[in-house]
Design a protein around this motif. Structure first.
Motif, PDB file in Angstrom:
ATOM      1  N   ALA A 321       0.822  -1.206   0.000  1.00  0.00           N
ATOM      2  CA  ALA A 321       0.000   0.000   0.000  1.00  0.00           C
ATOM      3  C   ALA A 321       0.856   1.257   0.000  1.00  0.00           C
ATOM      4  O   ALA A 321       0.621   2.196  -0.768  1.00  0.00           O
ATOM      5  CB  ALA A 321      -0.932  -0.013   1.210  1.00  0.00           C
ATOM      6  N   ILE A 322       1.865   1.270   0.871  1.00  0.00           N
ATOM      7  CA  ILE A 322       2.708   2.459   0.970  1.00  0.00           C
ATOM      8  C   ILE A 322       3.531   2.644  -0.297  1.00  0.00           C
ATOM      9  O   ILE A 322       3.638   3.757  -0.835  1.00  0.00           O
ATOM     10  CB  ILE A 322       3.626   2.357   2.206  1.00  0.00           C
ATOM     11  N   HIS A 323       4.101   1.570  -0.791  1.00  0.00           N
ATOM     12  CA  HIS A 323       4.992   1.660  -1.949  1.00  0.00           C
ATOM     13  C   HIS A 323       4.266   2.114  -3.209  1.00  0.00           C
ATOM     14  O   HIS A 323       4.748   2.975  -3.939  1.00  0.00           O
ATOM     15  CB  HIS A 323       5.649   0.304  -2.180  1.00  0.00           C
ATOM     16  N   THR A 324       3.104   1.554  -3.474  1.00  0.00           N
ATOM     17  CA  THR A 324       2.420   1.840  -4.741  1.00  0.00           C
ATOM     18  C   THR A 324       1.399   2.973  -4.631  1.00  0.00           C
ATOM     19  O   THR A 324       1.383   3.877  -5.458  1.00  0.00           O
ATOM     20  CB  THR A 324       1.729   0.570  -5.267  1.00  0.00           C
ATOM     21  N   SER A 325       0.542   2.912  -3.605  1.00  0.00           N
ATOM     22  CA  SER A 325      -0.525   3.915  -3.506  1.00  0.00           C
ATOM     23  C   SER A 325       0.014   5.302  -3.204  1.00  0.00           C
ATOM     24  O   SER A 325      -0.461   6.298  -3.755  1.00  0.00           O
ATOM     25  CB  SER A 325      -1.543   3.498  -2.440  1.00  0.00           C
ATOM     26  N   SER A 326       1.010   5.389  -2.326  1.00  0.00           N
ATOM     27  CA  SER A 326       1.567   6.705  -2.013  1.00  0.00           C
ATOM     28  C   SER A 326       2.294   7.282  -3.223  1.00  0.00           C
ATOM     29  O   SER A 326       2.244   8.494  -3.469  1.00  0.00           O
ATOM     30  CB  SER A 326       2.516   6.622  -0.813  1.00  0.00           C
ATOM     31  N   ASP A 327       2.939   6.420  -3.996  1.00  0.00           N
ATOM     32  CA  ASP A 327       3.633   6.892  -5.197  1.00  0.00           C
ATOM     33  C   ASP A 327       2.635   7.474  -6.193  1.00  0.00           C
ATOM     34  O   ASP A 327       2.843   8.557  -6.748  1.00  0.00           O
ATOM     35  CB  ASP A 327       4.419   5.750  -5.823  1.00  0.00           C
ATOM     36  N   PRO A 382       3.776   4.853 -14.706  1.00  0.00           N
ATOM     37  CA  PRO A 382       3.483   3.650 -13.924  1.00  0.00           C
ATOM     38  C   PRO A 382       4.608   3.409 -12.911  1.00  0.00           C
ATOM     39  O   PRO A 382       5.614   4.111 -12.916  1.00  0.00           O
ATOM     40  CB  PRO A 382       3.434   2.549 -14.989  1.00  0.00           C
ATOM     41  N   ILE A 383       4.434   2.416 -12.073  1.00  0.00           N
ATOM     42  CA  ILE A 383       5.414   2.137 -11.030  1.00  0.00           C
ATOM     43  C   ILE A 383       6.707   1.569 -11.609  1.00  0.00           C
ATOM     44  O   ILE A 383       7.753   1.567 -10.964  1.00  0.00           O
ATOM     45  CB  ILE A 383       4.836   1.176  -9.975  1.00  0.00           C
ATOM     46  N   GLY A 384       6.653   1.120 -12.861  1.00  0.00           N
ATOM     47  CA  GLY A 384       7.854   0.584 -13.497  1.00  0.00           C
ATOM     48  C   GLY A 384       7.737   0.615 -15.008  1.00  0.00           C
ATOM     49  O   GLY A 384       6.643   0.663 -15.567  1.00  0.00           O
ATOM     50  N   SER A 385       8.880   0.561 -15.666  1.00  0.00           N
ATOM     51  CA  SER A 385       8.888   0.579 -17.129  1.00  0.00           C
ATOM     52  C   SER A 385       8.848  -0.822 -17.730  1.00  0.00           C
ATOM     53  O   SER A 385       8.720  -0.972 -18.936  1.00  0.00           O
ATOM     54  CB  SER A 385      10.130   1.329 -17.634  1.00  0.00           C
ATOM     55  N   ALA A 386       8.978  -1.839 -16.893  1.00  0.00           N
ATOM     56  CA  ALA A 386       8.809  -3.227 -17.324  1.00  0.00           C
ATOM     57  C   ALA A 386       8.020  -3.919 -16.215  1.00  0.00           C
ATOM     58  O   ALA A 386       8.588  -4.532 -15.318  1.00  0.00           O
ATOM     59  CB  ALA A 386      10.150  -3.910 -17.563  1.00  0.00           C
ATOM     60  N   ILE A 387       6.703  -3.789 -16.272  1.00  0.00           N
ATOM     61  CA  ILE A 387       5.853  -4.134 -15.131  1.00  0.00           C
ATOM     62  C   ILE A 387       5.622  -5.633 -15.010  1.00  0.00           C
ATOM     63  O   ILE A 387       5.687  -6.196 -13.927  1.00  0.00           O
ATOM     64  CB  ILE A 387       4.507  -3.398 -15.238  1.00  0.00           C
ATOM     65  N   PRO A 499      10.090  12.261 -13.000  1.00  0.00           N
ATOM     66  CA  PRO A 499      10.182  11.010 -12.238  1.00  0.00           C
ATOM     67  C   PRO A 499      11.628  10.548 -12.075  1.00  0.00           C
ATOM     68  O   PRO A 499      12.491  10.828 -12.910  1.00  0.00           O
ATOM     69  CB  PRO A 499       9.380  10.024 -13.088  1.00  0.00           C
ATOM     70  N   LEU A 500      11.869   9.846 -11.001  1.00  0.00           N
ATOM     71  CA  LEU A 500      13.182   9.301 -10.709  1.00  0.00           C
ATOM     72  C   LEU A 500      13.251   7.875 -11.232  1.00  0.00           C
ATOM     73  O   LEU A 500      12.425   7.033 -10.868  1.00  0.00           O
ATOM     74  CB  LEU A 500      13.436   9.315  -9.204  1.00  0.00           C
ATOM     75  N   MET A 501      14.195   7.597 -12.111  1.00  0.00           N
ATOM     76  CA  MET A 501      14.327   6.276 -12.716  1.00  0.00           C
ATOM     77  C   MET A 501      15.467   5.517 -12.046  1.00  0.00           C
ATOM     78  O   MET A 501      16.593   6.006 -11.995  1.00  0.00           O
ATOM     79  CB  MET A 501      14.625   6.396 -14.218  1.00  0.00           C
ATOM     80  N   ARG A 502      15.170   4.318 -11.566  1.00  0.00           N
ATOM     81  CA  ARG A 502      16.185   3.457 -10.983  1.00  0.00           C
ATOM     82  C   ARG A 502      15.923   2.037 -11.451  1.00  0.00           C
ATOM     83  O   ARG A 502      15.033   1.362 -10.948  1.00  0.00           O
ATOM     84  CB  ARG A 502      16.167   3.529  -9.452  1.00  0.00           C
ATOM     85  N   GLY A 503      16.700   1.596 -12.454  1.00  0.00           N
ATOM     86  CA  GLY A 503      16.405   0.312 -13.063  1.00  0.00           C
ATOM     87  C   GLY A 503      15.034   0.371 -13.712  1.00  0.00           C
ATOM     88  O   GLY A 503      14.670   1.352 -14.360  1.00  0.00           O
ATOM     89  N   PHE A 504      14.244  -0.675 -13.523  1.00  0.00           N
ATOM     90  CA  PHE A 504      12.897  -0.683 -14.073  1.00  0.00           C
ATOM     91  C   PHE A 504      11.920   0.121 -13.215  1.00  0.00           C
ATOM     92  O   PHE A 504      10.786   0.358 -13.618  1.00  0.00           O
ATOM     93  CB  PHE A 504      12.384  -2.118 -14.195  1.00  0.00           C
ATOM     94  N   SER A 505      12.325   0.513 -11.997  1.00  0.00           N
ATOM     95  CA  SER A 505      11.435   1.293 -11.131  1.00  0.00           C
ATOM     96  C   SER A 505      11.338   2.733 -11.617  1.00  0.00           C
ATOM     97  O   SER A 505      12.331   3.325 -12.029  1.00  0.00           O
ATOM     98  CB  SER A 505      11.947   1.277  -9.689  1.00  0.00           C
ATOM     99  N   THR A 506      10.144   3.280 -11.555  1.00  0.00           N
ATOM    100  CA  THR A 506       9.891   4.660 -11.946  1.00  0.00           C
ATOM    101  C   THR A 506       9.159   5.337 -10.796  1.00  0.00           C
ATOM    102  O   THR A 506       8.002   5.034 -10.524  1.00  0.00           O
ATOM    103  CB  THR A 506       9.027   4.717 -13.222  1.00  0.00           C
TER     104      THR A 506
END
Length: 529
Positions: A321-327, A382-387, A499-506
């Protein structure tokens, strides 16, 4: 509440975690021989059809660390380059997870329900779920599927009963974090949003007793950040070594401590409930029932005859919840701040629906402009570029003849959600994009925030689509109702919204700041509904 990636976003803690990593390639010199053996064993097991796939970021044995660092900095750029070079074709890519096969989105409907492609298998392959402190993610791979069942069956079923509690807790949390001042003031967005989502989610997951327990709230927020750093640091080492090196990493020690603290907080609550039920039963009174995830999990576990760790599952639920919804909530606020002309229409819709029906699930469903805005923000960021990520549990042959061998990893390119062939003016934020789509025959359902498809898979797609997305939708809408009706918003001068990109995470930019003030004249007192 989307399914977690194995490497969640790191936010402003990125520099700290990066500083903990060994510099250059010193530890890799020591581990080179083992890495070579692992790499040889992996490549020798690949089917020849996979070996023929282009490798978009090739590296020799002694330059693999450099390539992985480039992946961490520029994964999306690598994906975009590969899409131009190999349109609609699979290819290979070196990542933190090793070498993976990237599938274009045209294969989405072909793989989305394929039972031989496992979501939880990918997590298990990382070699972390049996490491102390990572236990919450072990629950995802349990054969009883307790978490998934509880979320799909109980949480979604009780949405109509949790809307008012969400509003009550959201109001309290927002006032605590944003205050009541009617003067403009600047504040960092991310910490406030984290706290609001933690409190609202805990109200449903753990009830009133723990949703305002400062120890628990601190644990859940700290666990999310610490887990992110620990996972990030561990992937610097070969999988075979992770079960040993974690004992020597300070951040893994901190993660173990937070997991232990969570158990210490939850255990007395569970013991108290057991005693209340025992006493009621002995007295011939009605057995007390608590309408929260603690009770739902207990019911499902008894029905399945399954054993589970309440504290681990609660940490998992809170983390997701915190990781995805807050983002996403933070991104929606930033997008709206950049397009303030849409605010009057959003407020008009919120007031109209709440005034007519109050805090009900159907009320939130009818907030279709707000729904469209949330889906559009998720589409663009989205939460990632390769979901979509899967582990191959048995050999699978795709329609193009490509054989995916057991043990391989696959990811799916997520760039389709920003593709001009799919969405007109795809790189522009259009708040009414999906609202207008609802008027098109055959697309009414597809345009809803919670609906997944091959064109929009911010929540995944198919069998493993996020089961908590219906709760996440309601939680976000409730929070936005309070935030938009009660406050005026502007971007702070000079704030960075990229957005901050770190690996596949966005990640929604963790440094973003806003100007905020309590509104003088509010159209509707939503706290009194």
């Amino acid at each position: 509440m989307a399914s977690p990636s194995v490497l969640p976003s790191l936010g402003e803690d990125w520099n700290y975690y990066q500083s903990l990593l060994p510099t250059k390639s010193t530890p890799y010199f020591i581990l080179t021989f083992m890495v070579m053996i692992i790499a040889y064993a992996w490549t020798s097991s690949i089917d020849s059809s996979v070996k023929k796939l282009p490798l978009v970021n090739p590296a020799g044995f002694f330059s693999k660390n450099k390539v992985k660092q480039e992946y961490r900095r520029s994964a999306r750029d690598i994906l975009e380059k590969a899409k131009k070079l190999y349109p609609d074709q699979p290819y290979r890519m070196i990542t933190d997870f090793g070498e993976v096969v990237i599938l274009p989105s045209k294969f989405m409907d072909e793989i989305r329900n394929e039972p031989k492609l496992s979501f939880v298998g990918g997590i298990a392959q990382d070699g972390t779920i049996h490491i102390p402190g990572f236990e919450p993610f072990r629950e995802l791979s349990d054969p009883s599927a307790l978490v998934q069942t509880m979320t799909k069956k109980q949480l979604t079923h009780f949405l109509s009963k949790v809307t008012e509690p969400l509003s009550e807790e959201g109001s309290r949390a927002i006032s605590l974090n944003f205050g009541e001042s009617k003067e403009w003031r600047e504040l960092a967005l991310r910490p406030a949003i984290l706290d609001i989502i933690a409190r609202m989610s805990s109200r449903v997951f753990l009830g009133e007793e723990l949703c305002q327990n400062e120890d628990w709230l601190e644990i859940t927020k700290d666990y999310t950040v610490t887990f992110s750093g620990a996972a990030f640091e561990l992937v610097a080492y070969p999988v075979a070594l992770r079960k040993f090196v974690h004992w020597f990493l300070p951040i893994c020690k901190a993660l173990r401590a937070k997991s232990a603290r969570a158990q210490a907080v939850i255990a007395p609550v569970i013991a108290k409930r057991v005693e209340l039920r025992r006493a009621a039963q002995e007295a011939g009174e009605e057995i007390p029932y608590f309408n929260d995830a603690l009770d739902w999990l207990d019911q499902e576990a008894k029905a399945k005859g399954a054993n589970y760790s309440p504290d681990s599952i609660q940490l998992l639920l809170s983390f997701v919840a915190i990781h995805t919804s807050s983002d996403l909530l933070g991104q929606v606020i930033l997008d709206i701040c950049q397009h303030p002309e849409i605010i009057p229409e959003i407020r008009e819709e919120i007031v109209r629906e709440l005034r007519a029906n109050g805090w009900k699930k159907t009320t939130l469903y009818n907030m279709k402009l707000l729904d469209s805005i949330m889906k559009e923000s998720q589409r663009l960021k989205p939460i990632g570029s390769a979901i979509i990520r899967r582990s191959v549990t048995e050999d699978v042959r795709l329609s193009n003849g490509l054989l995916l061998k057991k043990g391989m990893r696959i990811h799916m390119d997520g760039l389709r959600m920003q593709d001009e062939k799919v969405y007109e003016n795809a790189n522009e934020w259009d708040p009414k994009r999906f609202l207008n789509m609802r008027t098109q025959a055959g697309k009414e359902h597809m345009a809803q925030f919670v609906t997944t498809s091959a064109d929009h898979f911010g929540f995944g797609h198919g069998e493993h689509a996020c089961p908590g997305r219906f709760f996440a939708s309601n939680e976000l809408k409730v929070a936005l109702c309070h935030l938009l009706l009660k406050y005026d918003w502007e971007l702070a001068p000079g704030t960075d919204v990229k957005p901050l990109m770190r690996g596949f995470s966005t990640l929604t930019n963790p440094t973003a700041k806003v100007l905020i003030k309590r509104r003088e004249n509010v159209e509707l007192d939503i706290d009194s509904i």
